[in-house]
Design a protein around this motif. Structure first.
Motif, PDB file in Angstrom:
ATOM      1  N   ILE A 123       0.837  -1.206   0.000  1.00 47.55           N
ATOM      2  CA  ILE A 123       0.000   0.000   0.000  1.00 47.55           C
ATOM      3  C   ILE A 123       0.870   1.253   0.000  1.00 47.55           C
ATOM      4  O   ILE A 123       0.595   2.226  -0.726  1.00 47.55           O
ATOM      5  CB  ILE A 123      -0.957  -0.014   1.206  1.00 47.55           C
ATOM      6  CG1 ILE A 123      -1.997  -1.133   1.050  1.00 47.55           C
ATOM      7  CG2 ILE A 123      -1.648   1.337   1.369  1.00 47.55           C
ATOM      8  CD1 ILE A 123      -2.831  -1.370   2.295  1.00 47.55           C
ATOM      9  N   HIS A 124       1.932   1.245   0.798  1.00 51.60           N
ATOM     10  CA  HIS A 124       2.845   2.383   0.857  1.00 51.60           C
ATOM     11  C   HIS A 124       3.478   2.649  -0.511  1.00 51.60           C
ATOM     12  O   HIS A 124       3.587   3.806  -0.952  1.00 51.60           O
ATOM     13  CB  HIS A 124       3.926   2.127   1.899  1.00 51.60           C
ATOM     14  CG  HIS A 124       4.926   3.230   2.029  1.00 51.60           C
ATOM     15  ND1 HIS A 124       4.609   4.484   2.490  1.00 51.60           N
ATOM     16  CD2 HIS A 124       6.265   3.246   1.743  1.00 51.60           C
ATOM     17  CE1 HIS A 124       5.690   5.247   2.482  1.00 51.60           C
ATOM     18  NE2 HIS A 124       6.704   4.517   2.033  1.00 51.60           N
ATOM     19  N   ALA A 125       3.874   1.574  -1.203  1.00 52.87           N
ATOM     20  CA  ALA A 125       4.486   1.726  -2.528  1.00 52.87           C
ATOM     21  C   ALA A 125       3.478   2.295  -3.523  1.00 52.87           C
ATOM     22  O   ALA A 125       3.818   3.153  -4.355  1.00 52.87           O
ATOM     23  CB  ALA A 125       5.013   0.377  -3.014  1.00 52.87           C
ATOM     24  N   ALA A 126       2.231   1.828  -3.447  1.00 51.40           N
ATOM     25  CA  ALA A 126       1.202   2.331  -4.355  1.00 51.40           C
ATOM     26  C   ALA A 126       0.924   3.812  -4.113  1.00 51.40           C
ATOM     27  O   ALA A 126       0.749   4.592  -5.053  1.00 51.40           O
ATOM     28  CB  ALA A 126      -0.083   1.516  -4.193  1.00 51.40           C
ATOM     29  N   LYS A 127       0.910   4.222  -2.854  1.00 54.72           N
ATOM     30  CA  LYS A 127       0.689   5.637  -2.536  1.00 54.72           C
ATOM     31  C   LYS A 127       1.846   6.497  -3.042  1.00 54.72           C
ATOM     32  O   LYS A 127       1.635   7.615  -3.550  1.00 54.72           O
ATOM     33  CB  LYS A 127       0.511   5.818  -1.024  1.00 54.72           C
ATOM     34  CG  LYS A 127      -0.819   5.288  -0.496  1.00 54.72           C
ATOM     35  CD  LYS A 127      -0.945   5.526   1.011  1.00 54.72           C
ATOM     36  CE  LYS A 127      -2.304   5.078   1.528  1.00 54.72           C
ATOM     37  NZ  LYS A 127      -2.464   5.311   2.993  1.00 54.72           N
ATOM     38  N   LYS A 128       3.071   6.005  -2.917  1.00 53.65           N
ATOM     39  CA  LYS A 128       4.231   6.742  -3.429  1.00 53.65           C
ATOM     40  C   LYS A 128       4.131   6.913  -4.945  1.00 53.65           C
ATOM     41  O   LYS A 128       4.488   7.965  -5.482  1.00 53.65           O
ATOM     42  CB  LYS A 128       5.522   6.006  -3.067  1.00 53.65           C
ATOM     43  CG  LYS A 128       5.906   6.105  -1.605  1.00 53.65           C
ATOM     44  CD  LYS A 128       7.162   5.302  -1.310  1.00 53.65           C
ATOM     45  CE  LYS A 128       8.381   5.860  -2.008  1.00 53.65           C
ATOM     46  NZ  LYS A 128       9.618   5.120  -1.624  1.00 53.65           N
ATOM     47  N   MET A 129       3.623   5.882  -5.611  1.00 60.16           N
ATOM     48  CA  MET A 129       3.477   5.944  -7.068  1.00 60.16           C
ATOM     49  C   MET A 129       2.460   7.016  -7.467  1.00 60.16           C
ATOM     50  O   MET A 129       2.681   7.776  -8.408  1.00 60.16           O
ATOM     51  CB  MET A 129       3.049   4.569  -7.593  1.00 60.16           C
ATOM     52  CG  MET A 129       2.975   4.443  -9.090  1.00 60.16           C
ATOM     53  SD  MET A 129       2.833   2.714  -9.626  1.00 60.16           S
ATOM     54  CE  MET A 129       1.221   2.275  -8.920  1.00 60.16           C
ATOM     55  N   GLU A 130       1.352   7.092  -6.718  1.00 61.53           N
ATOM     56  CA  GLU A 130       0.340   8.107  -7.025  1.00 61.53           C
ATOM     57  C   GLU A 130       0.890   9.506  -6.776  1.00 61.53           C
ATOM     58  O   GLU A 130       0.707  10.418  -7.605  1.00 61.53           O
ATOM     59  CB  GLU A 130      -0.913   7.889  -6.181  1.00 61.53           C
ATOM     60  CG  GLU A 130      -2.027   8.871  -6.569  1.00 61.53           C
ATOM     61  CD  GLU A 130      -3.179   8.878  -5.584  1.00 61.53           C
ATOM     62  OE1 GLU A 130      -4.333   8.849  -6.030  1.00 61.53           O
ATOM     63  OE2 GLU A 130      -2.912   8.929  -4.364  1.00 61.53           O
ATOM     64  N   ILE A 131       1.557   9.711  -5.660  1.00 60.71           N
ATOM     65  CA  ILE A 131       2.121  11.028  -5.345  1.00 60.71           C
ATOM     66  C   ILE A 131       3.118  11.457  -6.424  1.00 60.71           C
ATOM     67  O   ILE A 131       3.121  12.610  -6.869  1.00 60.71           O
ATOM     68  CB  ILE A 131       2.797  11.008  -3.955  1.00 60.71           C
ATOM     69  CG1 ILE A 131       1.743  10.831  -2.856  1.00 60.71           C
ATOM     70  CG2 ILE A 131       3.600  12.286  -3.723  1.00 60.71           C
ATOM     71  CD1 ILE A 131       2.332  10.595  -1.476  1.00 60.71           C
ATOM     72  N   PHE A 201      11.585  -2.440  -8.313  1.00 65.62           N
ATOM     73  CA  PHE A 201      10.456  -1.556  -8.556  1.00 65.62           C
ATOM     74  C   PHE A 201      10.719  -0.170  -7.985  1.00 65.62           C
ATOM     75  O   PHE A 201      11.028  -0.025  -6.799  1.00 65.62           O
ATOM     76  CB  PHE A 201       9.188  -2.154  -7.939  1.00 65.62           C
ATOM     77  CG  PHE A 201       7.992  -1.236  -7.975  1.00 65.62           C
ATOM     78  CD1 PHE A 201       7.579  -0.663  -9.173  1.00 65.62           C
ATOM     79  CD2 PHE A 201       7.284  -0.939  -6.817  1.00 65.62           C
ATOM     80  CE1 PHE A 201       6.483   0.190  -9.217  1.00 65.62           C
ATOM     81  CE2 PHE A 201       6.178  -0.090  -6.849  1.00 65.62           C
ATOM     82  CZ  PHE A 201       5.782   0.475  -8.051  1.00 65.62           C
ATOM     83  N   ASP A 202      10.598   0.833  -8.826  1.00 64.96           N
ATOM     84  CA  ASP A 202      10.770   2.222  -8.403  1.00 64.96           C
ATOM     85  C   ASP A 202       9.423   2.930  -8.554  1.00 64.96           C
ATOM     86  O   ASP A 202       9.066   3.369  -9.661  1.00 64.96           O
ATOM     87  CB  ASP A 202      11.831   2.907  -9.260  1.00 64.96           C
ATOM     88  CG  ASP A 202      12.174   4.307  -8.766  1.00 64.96           C
ATOM     89  OD1 ASP A 202      11.334   4.904  -8.054  1.00 64.96           O
ATOM     90  OD2 ASP A 202      13.272   4.808  -9.096  1.00 64.96           O
ATOM     91  N   PRO A 203       8.643   3.035  -7.481  1.00 69.49           N
ATOM     92  CA  PRO A 203       7.308   3.638  -7.600  1.00 69.49           C
ATOM     93  C   PRO A 203       7.353   5.097  -8.025  1.00 69.49           C
ATOM     94  O   PRO A 203       6.452   5.569  -8.730  1.00 69.49           O
ATOM     95  CB  PRO A 203       6.725   3.482  -6.193  1.00 69.49           C
ATOM     96  CG  PRO A 203       7.897   3.312  -5.284  1.00 69.49           C
ATOM     97  CD  PRO A 203       8.929   2.616  -6.089  1.00 69.49           C
ATOM     98  N   ILE A 204       8.394   5.811  -7.609  1.00 67.96           N
ATOM     99  CA  ILE A 204       8.492   7.220  -7.985  1.00 67.96           C
ATOM    100  C   ILE A 204       8.748   7.363  -9.486  1.00 67.96           C
ATOM    101  O   ILE A 204       8.100   8.166 -10.172  1.00 67.96           O
ATOM    102  CB  ILE A 204       9.605   7.903  -7.164  1.00 67.96           C
ATOM    103  CG1 ILE A 204       9.229   7.914  -5.679  1.00 67.96           C
ATOM    104  CG2 ILE A 204       9.858   9.317  -7.675  1.00 67.96           C
ATOM    105  CD1 ILE A 204      10.294   8.471  -4.765  1.00 67.96           C
TER     106      ILE A 204
END
Length: 449
Positions: A123-131, A201-204
């Motif tokens: 969930i944290h990784a997904a939120k970082k991707m959205e931001i 995986f680099d969410p940013i």
């Protein structure tokens, strides 16, 4: 009752009930998924699904039955259901079961560390991707979609001839789509990452890439209709290859649904074109050591240096042509029959960068996105007419975005006229991959001249 106990009981009871032979095909998957909207979890999934396909020879034909439960009651139900279904079929529809092959390859498609990730970490990784997507370009105004999912699956095949196969694989898929706006002009841009090494995986970077794609499409305009030099971006070429991969299936050739009849060993593409089916690719999206019929998989060139090397076969189509199966008989699900399918299906990369391709082309189109593949592509003739977007290239560099155009060609002809191939590689979530390709001419419908 676990899978092993269920399989043993079902096999013993089926043979005792009069089946001459039988097979148990088992699949299980565990899926986690989370969708993020405005920094909050808007959708959450954590599910386990399993299923069993039982088939066997009864009354000189083949009977099928399916279940999602592994209980003693289901053992008896499967046997009775398969008997009744067999009685509805003729002996011509009998399917042949086979003993195991001498050996099977090793292929690594499971990363245990992915299973150790907690829901909170995902969930944290997904939120970082959205931001990252929201802040990836000043033109981004909102999100269309942001989802991260992990899947762990296993497949087992057991039959009364001693076949006993088992394989596990897992992966993570992160997909993000951002919305950009400039006045009344609104565009979307999406990007995804798929793999089974979370450390890669680099969410940013994933979120930022989606934002950049959306912003780059603002201010697009059409161009006059005509024939243009064009470069198809890797994702466009991969989508075309995925759409038309069925022309290489023996079953389509045998039914007249492909124009490759009697073309094996003959030139069907430009000399620099090599297309491979790579089921043994380590951690490949569609890697597998065996297909759904228990045939050992192997890497193979379908086209090599422009020459058609082989069609893709399952057992049934191979028997018709008097050849061995290529290990491409796969079931889309427990409840579906065996079909021919590609695995990691790649157009081999070239040696030059896309930047160099653009400089060599000097003036023309870089096609970056296509839509309408279901309605605008004829899988038999190879003809396609598709809505497209991209960039106009002037003096070897991007000049402005292009939209409201339609590109038309024929896939068989396209393979023959590829003049250069880039060293980039785009792989779809289904495992079809391609680099950028240069076409000296491509028909484009746009504004009236």
């Amino acid at each position: 009752m676990n899978e092993t106990e269920f399989e043993k009981m079902l096999m013993e009871k089926a043979l005792a009930a009069g089946f001459l032979d039988c097979e148990i095909y088992y699949q299980k998957s565990r899926t986690f998924g989370v969708t993020i909207l405005e920094g909050e979890v808007s959708d959450y999934e954590n599910s386990d699904v399993q299923g069993v396909c039982f088939r066997g020879t009864y009354a000189d034909t083949t009977g099928y039955a399916y279940t999602e439960r592994l209980t003693a009651h289901d053992v008896d139900w499967l046997i009775q259901e398969a008997m009744e279904n067999a009685m509805l079929l003729s002996s011509e529809e009998r399917e042949i079961l086979f003993p195991p092959e001498d050996s099977y390859p090793l292929v690594y498609t499971e990363n245990p560390s992915l299973e150790r990730l907690t829901p909170e970490e995902k969930i944290h990784a997904a939120k970082k991707m959205e931001i990252a997507a929201l802040h990836g370009a000043k033109e981004i105004v909102s999100m269309d979609y942001c989802r991260l999912s992990t899947v762990c699956s296993e497949t087992a095949i057991v039959n009364s001839y001693g076949l006993c196969l088992h394989h596990r694989k897992n992966h993570m898929l992160a997909y993000v789509c951002a919305i950009a706006k400039d006045g009344s002009d609104i565009k979307t841009g999406s990007h995804f990452w798929k793999g089974n090494r979370f450390a890669d995986f680099d969410p940013i970077a994933t979120g930022k890439k989606a934002a950049e794609i959306a912003a780059s499409r603002l201010g697009a305009k059409s161009i006059p209709a005509g024939n243009y030099a064009a470069i198809l971006d890797g994702n466009v070429m991969a989508d075309l290859l995925r759409t038309f991969c069925g022309i290489f299936f023996a079953e389509n050739v045998q039914k007249g649904f492909s124009l490759l009849a009697n073309k094996t060993g003959k030139k069907i593409a430009a000399p620099l074109v090599t297309i491979e089916d790579l089921p043994l690719l380590e951690n490949g999206y569609a890697s597998a050591p065996f297909d759904s019929e228990g045939v050992a998989c192997r890497n193979k060139a379908v086209i090599k240096d422009g020459v058609l090397q082989t069609l893709l076969y399952n057992r049934k189509t191979a028997a018709k042509d008097g050849v061995a199966s290529t290990g491409n008989g796969f079931k889309p699900s427990v409840y579906a029959p065996v079909q021919t399918s590609v695995t990691n299906f790649y157009l081999q990369r070239g040696t030059v960068s896309q930047t160099q391709l653009l400089e060599d082309m000097w003036e023309g189109l870089l096609i970056m996105d296509i839509t309408g593949l279901h309605a605008g592509a004829n899988a038999v003739s190879g003809d396609f007419s598709l809505s497209a977007e991209g960039l106009w290239i002037a003096e070897g560099k991007p000049s402005y975005p292009v939209e409201q155009i339609t590109i038309s060609d024929n896939f068989y002809t396209l393979l023959e006229k590829i003049s250069a191939i880039g060293n980039d590689l785009y792989v779809t979530p289904s495992g079809v991959g391609a680099p950028s390709v240069y076409l000296p001419t491509l028909a484009v419908s746009g504004q009236e001249a």
